[in-house]
Design a protein around this motif. Structure first.
Motif, PDB file in Angstrom:
ATOM      1  N   ILE A 129      29.008   9.526  31.996  1.00  0.00           N
ATOM      2  CA  ILE A 129      27.840   8.850  32.573  1.00  0.00           C
ATOM      3  C   ILE A 129      28.173   7.400  32.892  1.00  0.00           C
ATOM      4  O   ILE A 129      27.872   6.899  33.985  1.00  0.00           O
ATOM      5  CB  ILE A 129      26.644   8.945  31.607  1.00  0.00           C
ATOM      6  CG1 ILE A 129      26.208  10.408  31.441  1.00  0.00           C
ATOM      7  CG2 ILE A 129      25.487   8.077  32.085  1.00  0.00           C
ATOM      8  CD1 ILE A 129      25.125  10.615  30.399  1.00  0.00           C
ATOM      9  N   ASN A 130      28.824   6.711  31.949  1.00  0.00           N
ATOM     10  CA  ASN A 130      29.165   5.299  32.160  1.00  0.00           C
ATOM     11  C   ASN A 130      30.151   5.135  33.309  1.00  0.00           C
ATOM     12  O   ASN A 130      30.020   4.233  34.137  1.00  0.00           O
ATOM     13  CB  ASN A 130      29.747   4.706  30.879  1.00  0.00           C
ATOM     14  CG  ASN A 130      28.727   4.668  29.747  1.00  0.00           C
ATOM     15  OD1 ASN A 130      27.507   4.715  29.997  1.00  0.00           O
ATOM     16  ND2 ASN A 130      29.191   4.596  28.517  1.00  0.00           N
ATOM     17  N   ALA A 131      31.165   6.013  33.357  1.00  0.00           N
ATOM     18  CA  ALA A 131      32.187   5.891  34.400  1.00  0.00           C
ATOM     19  C   ALA A 131      31.593   6.117  35.779  1.00  0.00           C
ATOM     20  O   ALA A 131      31.875   5.378  36.729  1.00  0.00           O
ATOM     21  CB  ALA A 131      33.319   6.887  34.130  1.00  0.00           C
ATOM     22  N   VAL A 132      30.751   7.131  35.926  1.00  0.00           N
ATOM     23  CA  VAL A 132      30.127   7.410  37.230  1.00  0.00           C
ATOM     24  C   VAL A 132      29.219   6.265  37.638  1.00  0.00           C
ATOM     25  O   VAL A 132      29.176   5.876  38.808  1.00  0.00           O
ATOM     26  CB  VAL A 132      29.354   8.751  37.174  1.00  0.00           C
ATOM     27  CG1 VAL A 132      28.527   8.946  38.431  1.00  0.00           C
ATOM     28  CG2 VAL A 132      30.324   9.905  36.996  1.00  0.00           C
ATOM     29  N   GLU A 133      28.494   5.705  36.680  1.00  0.00           N
ATOM     30  CA  GLU A 133      27.606   4.588  36.976  1.00  0.00           C
ATOM     31  C   GLU A 133      28.399   3.381  37.481  1.00  0.00           C
ATOM     32  O   GLU A 133      27.921   2.598  38.292  1.00  0.00           O
ATOM     33  CB  GLU A 133      26.807   4.215  35.715  1.00  0.00           C
ATOM     34  CG  GLU A 133      25.750   3.146  35.952  1.00  0.00           C
ATOM     35  CD  GLU A 133      24.650   3.618  36.900  1.00  0.00           C
ATOM     36  OE1 GLU A 133      24.077   2.779  37.610  1.00  0.00           O
ATOM     37  OE2 GLU A 133      24.377   4.833  36.947  1.00  0.00           O
ATOM     38  N   GLN A 134      29.651   3.244  37.018  1.00  0.00           N
ATOM     39  CA  GLN A 134      30.526   2.150  37.450  1.00  0.00           C
ATOM     40  C   GLN A 134      31.357   2.538  38.672  1.00  0.00           C
ATOM     41  O   GLN A 134      32.391   1.950  38.951  1.00  0.00           O
ATOM     42  CB  GLN A 134      31.442   1.732  36.299  1.00  0.00           C
ATOM     43  CG  GLN A 134      30.677   1.180  35.098  1.00  0.00           C
ATOM     44  CD  GLN A 134      31.577   0.974  33.878  1.00  0.00           C
ATOM     45  OE1 GLN A 134      32.784   0.902  34.019  1.00  0.00           O
ATOM     46  NE2 GLN A 134      30.970   0.868  32.708  1.00  0.00           N
TER      47      GLN A 134
END
Length: 916
Positions: free
Chosen positions: A801-806
């Motif tokens: 989730i964090n990687a996709v958001e970034q």
């Protein structure tokens, strides 16, 4: 095992000690051997056992025992009781370890398994030398780690000379240019064991699957499938190898044919050639085949008349040794100011045709005036379609003369009164220069052209005044350039108004008044329908089935998906969308898996008047609640609404007996993700793109029906024996319970979500749409091209989730074409309205399949802007002393050797690395 070659004591276990005795002897060649003898014939009730050492089984399912022995003829022994025997028994005992002792297992049939009673072909007496008997017996199937042999004597005078234990196998074989590995025989003497084959080097499959059957005698039989030598290679060594064509020869197609000398005017200097290149001055066309000689046309003659052209040319110097010579004419329009030439428009007429000409002349019409053209003449024959080089032609450049404009295509009446008409028209399709003005010619229809009037206009509109009321006029318009007037437009009839304009005005407004009244009535009806629906929605507390059904009438001709959970009685949805099957028509054969609600089986369905088919059967486990029954059958209510070759087909349901069943078509290759992992690297890019195209077509169908899947992933795509992929698993994921051992579905507010496959807006806001399904389709593309790799590998769901958001996106899998990875990135655009529709995805994949060359461009680096690798890794690398410790902390310790071997032994060097 073969005791014939034993040089020391065998030391097998015997019971009792007065029974079998090990002795030394010699065979016919005077080689020393170890044998076992027993001869207690003068004592009654003999039961003498002899057991071999433990024999490891390995992977063998059936073994053979060869026994060489001699037996004394009971009649040759004087004064013995009637209990003398001339036979003995063979047994075996299976075990997972060498655990047998002198007392265990018990010396009796069961636990020992009897193979057979062994009788000699010949026995001997005292006056004759011993005749050696040879007997072979087999037993199986074996399942444990190994076994013991046991021999039981019940009162014979005999000698066990040697025992050999062996198994049968089919040796490595080459057939039809395919290699089949050494294969052990099956568990039964009549078993057939399938051995998969692989093509020999430089050969390709022509039919699949490749397999041979190994029979119980260790012989190959029933070959299936074949390979053949690829282009540039020919059969050799009794069709067991494919060797490269020698320089100066070629082979253009795969097959069993042999290499051939290069055709006239061509050559090759390297081996393994699939085509011979043309010599200087000779050429091949786009549709030339490699078997044809190269040709060259010459002497193009042209004559120009305004916007038409006549071209003539002579025969080529060399026709390539064939008599099926044809000519192609390639027309190009040149722009001198840009220095470029492009293909002519389709409206350029080349007569009699521009391809496949047998004559050496053409007429070209509909050219633009005062324009430069290039015409290239191409000589081809029947084998001219495989050239790897850009074809060259004899050509001629011409410039057309200035020509008059073409005719005006359409004249329109914009308005009329009793004495005037307002006209408008489209400019000519071919102005052939700058339009100076237009000429309008008009006359009363009853008087003819003899007294026609003319006027001019600078623009493509005009107002004619001084006309008679209530009179019909014939109007024509033509354009003028410096080359003169063009042709008149087709005659158009227009009428002026009568004097009674007020009556006419009322008559003109009457349709508007009627239309307004009709629109008002429709509006009132719609308001009433909406009010009824809203009242029903308030009463039911949710959107009712009638609201969904109403959509089918609001949008005529378009079928819309109806959610079965909007029905007051879910059983009504089942009755409406799923066909009830009598349980006597269904036969369950074997369990092939387990589902959320029960077992998944393979079986057969035989409906009256239809042939029997293989089906998949989902069963509802006993002890279910009414809610579980509703949720289980809801998938059938959903699936029954779909009819598409890339959507799993529902055959029907069984609800009137137990167990409750859902019957669907059977997909032989199961789930796509496991199928790809099982066949890693075994498919061509075109085959993989074909699978993706099928999935996209199925999702386009669902999207057109306003159905949102929510759980599109390779695990929910099924594959049949023809590699056709079909979307499945409709609606079940929303009912999954928490399972700590399965992190695929992660709890979120309002339900469970497959994080790795779900669009960001669906994770954050529960916004599931066809656009979120497109995001999931991009992940499926990545799964397919990586042969079932887990998306985002071993990252946690929160890290994903964090990687996709970034703005991190999955890199291209190994050997993934650039065009496919770009399509993945398009599916992963953060703004959902900018993602492609499934119809666009299908069109894109169709273009890639038609243009296979575009799939040969492979992405060599990761996508995205370069940035230091360490800036993206957590935890902070400065807290570690070695690169290995840091890799271990970020769960990448398996790459430690890769880093060190590449020279990245310090953080200063690692800090210079980018994602690429």
């Amino acid at each position: 095992m073969d005791t014939k070659w034993a040089t020391t004591e065998l030391a097998w276990t015997s019971h009792p000690e007065t029974g079998w005795e090990e002795v030394s002897g010699y065979d016919d060649a005077m080689n020393p051997i170890r044998t076992y003898q027993v001869c207690n014939v003068r004592e009654l009730n003999q039961n003498n056992w002899l057991r071999s050492d433990f024999i490891p089984r390995k992977d063998v399912l059936r073994v053979y025992v060869e026994m060489k022995f001699t037996v004394r003829d009971c009649n040759s022994i004087p004064n013995i009781p009637g209990s003398c025997k001339e036979t003995f028994n063979l047994f075996y005992y299976e075990s997972d370890s060498d655990s047998a002792t002198s007392t265990s297992p018990f010396w009796m049939e069961n636990p020992y398994v009897k193979v057979d009673t062994i009788a000699p072909d010949e026995s001997f007496s005292m006056l004759e030398s011993g005749r050696v008997n040879t007997k072979i017996r087999s037993f199986g199937p074996l399942s444990k780690a190994g076994f013991y042999l046991a021999f039981q004597d019940l009162g014979a005078c005999m000698s066990l000379i040697s025992v050999r234990v062996f198994y049968k196998k089919c040796s490595t074989s080459i057939a039809n240019f395919a290699v089949f590995p050494e294969t052990a025989t099956g568990a039964e003497a009549t078993s057939l064991v399938i051995a998969p084959g692989t093509c020999v080097h430089n050969a390709v499959e022509v039919s699949v699957p490749l397999k041979l059957y190994c029979n119980g005698d260790g012989e190959w039989m029933v070959p299936v499938g074949a390979c053949t030598c690829m282009a540039g290679f020919e059969p050799a060594v009794k069709e067991s190898q494919c060797q490269a064509c020698n320089p100066g020869t070629f082979k253009s197609k795969q097959g069993e044919g042999f290499c051939s000398p290069c055709p006239p005017n061509s050559r090759t200097s390297s081996g393994a050639a699939s085509i011979c290149s043309c010599r200087n001055g000779y050429y091949r066309a786009d549709n030339d085949s490699p078997e044809s000689g190269c040709t060259s046309p010459r002497n193009v003659i042209s004559s120009v008349n305004e916007t038409s052209l006549v071209l003539e040319w002579s025969e080529p110097r060399d026709q390539g040794g064939r008599d099926d010579l044809l000519y192609n004419v390639i027309c190009k329009k040149c722009l001198p100011e840009r220095g470029t030439c492009t293909r002519c428009d389709d409206n350029v007429d080349i007569s009699p045709r521009h391809l496949g000409l047998t004559e050496r002349h053409v007429t070209v019409r509909n050219l633009q005036a005062h324009t430069q053209y290039s015409f290239e003449i191409q000589a081809v024959n029947g084998v001219s379609n495989k050239s790897p080089y850009t074809p060259q032609f004899a050509s001629v450049n011409i410039t057309t003369n200035q020509a008059a404009p073409s005719s005006i295509p359409t004249v329109l009446l914009m308005g009329a009164s009793a004495n005037t008409m307002s006209l408008s028209w489209l400019p000519p399709e071919k102005p052939n220069g700058i339009i100076l003005d237009y000429e309008i010619k008009y006359h009363e229809k009853d008087q003819g052209e003899a007294i026609a009037h003319t006027m001019t206009a600078q623009r493509s509109s005009a107002r004619i005044e001084g006309l008679k009321p209530g009179t019909t006029y014939v109007v024509q318009v033509r354009a003028r350039t410096v080359a003169g007037y063009g042709r008149y437009s087709s005659p158009s009839d227009f009428s002026t108004n009568h004097q009674a304009d007020s009556d006419k005005t009322l008559q003109e407004q009457l349709p508007l008044i009627v239309g307004s009244l009709t629109a008002g009535l429709v509006f009132i009806i719609v308001v009433v329908v909406i009010a009824i629906v809203c009242l029903r929605k308030q009463r039911n507390g949710s959107e009712s089935e009638y609201t969904e059904k109403l959509q089918q009438y609001i949008t005529p001709g378009m079928k819309v998906y109806i959610d079965p959970f909007t029905y007051e009685d879910p059983n009504e949805a089942i009755r409406e969308f799923a066909k009830e099957i009598d349980v006597s028509c269904v036969k369950i054969e074997e369990v092939i898996g387990a589902g959320e609600f029960g077992e998944v089986c393979r079986g057969r369905l035989k409906l009256p008047g239809r042939r029997e088919i293989i089906v998949a059967i989902k069963t509802l486990k006993a002890g279910y609640t009414e809610r579980q029954r509703r949720d289980f059958l809801s998938e059938a209510s959903i699936m029954g609404q779909f009819d598409h070759p890339n959507i799993i087909r529902l055959e029907g349901v069984v609800t009137k007996s137990r167990p409750v069943m859902i019957v669907t078509e059977f997909m032989e290759n199961g789930a796509l993700d496991s199928f790809l992992r099982l066949n890693d690297g075994q498919f061509t890019v075109i085959q993989l793109v074909g699978m993706l195209r099928g999935i996209a077509a199925g999702m386009k169908y669902l999207s057109d029906m306003n159905y949102v899947h929510r759980d599109l992933a390779a695990r929910n795509i099924l594959v049949n024996s023809n590699l056709v992929c079909k979307v499945s698993d409709f609606g079940l994921s929303r009912f999954l319970e928490d399972d700590p051992n399965d992190p695929t579905y992660t709890s979120s507010l309002g339900g469970k979500i497959p994080i790795r496959w779900t669009a960001p807006e669906a994770i954050a806001y529960r916004k599931f749409t066809s656009a979120s399904d497109v995001w999931s389709y991009g992940i499926v593309m990545w799964e397919v091209m990586s042969y079932g790799e887990r998306p985002y590998w071993d990252m946690s769901n929160q890290d994903v989730i964090n990687a996709v958001e970034q703005d991190y996106r999955l890199p291209p899998p190994m050997d993934c074409p650039t065009a496919l990875h770009q399509l993945m990135l398009d599916c992963w655009v953060k703004e959902r309205n900018l993602r492609p529709k499934f119809s666009q995805i299908v069109n894109t994949l169709d273009k890639l399949i038609r243009n296979a060359a575009s799939l040969k461009v492979v992405t060599s680096t990761h996508s995205g802007a370069s940035q230091p690798l360490l800036d993206r890794c957590m935890p902070d690398y400065t807290t570690f002393t070695t690169v290995g410790d840091w890799l271990d902390a970020i769960k990448m310790s398996r790459y430690c050797d890769n880093f060190l071997n590449a020279g990245f032994a310090s953080f200063d060097l690692v800090a210079q690395m980018t994602s690429e």
